[in-house]
Design a protein around this motif. Structure first.
Motif, short mmCIF file in Angstrom:
data_model
loop_
_atom_site.label_atom_id
_atom_site.label_comp_id
_atom_site.label_asym_id
_atom_site.label_seq_id
_atom_site.Cartn_x
_atom_site.Cartn_y
_atom_site.Cartn_z
N ILE A 1 18.18 4.74 47.14
CA ILE A 1 17.13 3.86 46.32
C ILE A 1 17.93 2.94 45.64
CG2 ILE A 1 15.13 3.66 44.76
CD1 ILE A 1 14.29 6.12 46.05
N GLU A 2 19.11 3.52 44.69
CA GLU A 2 19.90 2.62 43.90
C GLU A 2 20.32 1.56 44.81
OE1 GLU A 2 21.74 5.65 41.79
OE2 GLU A 2 20.37 5.78 40.45
N ARG A 3 21.13 2.06 45.92
CA ARG A 3 21.88 1.40 46.90
C ARG A 3 21.13 -0.04 47.16
NH1 ARG A 3 23.85 5.31 50.52
NH2 ARG A 3 25.43 5.30 49.01
N LEU A 4 19.66 0.22 47.87
CA LEU A 4 19.04 -0.74 48.03
C LEU A 4 18.43 -1.56 46.91
CD1 LEU A 4 16.32 1.14 50.32
CD2 LEU A 4 18.03 -0.65 51.26
N GLY B 1 10.62 1.00 44.28
CA GLY B 1 10.61 1.70 42.83
C GLY B 1 10.10 3.28 43.29
N PHE B 2 10.38 4.18 42.35
CA PHE B 2 10.04 5.59 42.72
C PHE B 2 9.85 6.09 41.25
CE2 PHE B 2 14.36 5.79 41.98
CZ PHE B 2 14.74 7.23 41.44
#
Length: 108
Positions: free
Chosen positions: A7-10, A73-74
């Protein structure tokens, strides 16, 4: 945790592409912490989801072709026992139904 890294990469990929400052494919891969081959696998997965990202030699950056960006987001929360019961409506789910062994005894 691997899914948080993804997620951080995206999120970083989205930011750099929106700002049109990714640099070359090799530079972008280095910035998001993957190999060049893995970068193109990520871009292919996004394309399969309808998000087209292409490299512009003129800008020396990747750009969005069919949209302005992504919203990612998550959230992460540890549930208390009472919260878990309210989410499941107080029911317990079993994924393995009771089955009969060949001799007729029950397996649960």
């Amino acid at each position: 945790m691997e899914f948080i890294k993804q997620i951080e990469r995206l999120q970083l990929l989205n930011k750099l592409v929106r700002e049109k400052r990714t640099g070359s494919p090799e530079e972008l891969a280095g910035r998001i912490g993957v190999s060049r081959a893995k970068l193109y696998l990520i871009l292919e997965e996004l394309k399969d989801e309808g998000i087209c990202i292409r490299f512009s030699k003129k800008l020396n950056s990747f750009t969005y072709e069919n949209c302005e960006g992504l919203q990612l987001g998550f959230s992460f929360k540890v549930l208390e026992a009472t919260e878990e019961i309210s989410i499941n409506a107080g029911k317990f789910f079993t994924f393995f139904p009771v089955s009969n062994i060949l001799d007729g005894s029950k397996l649960s």
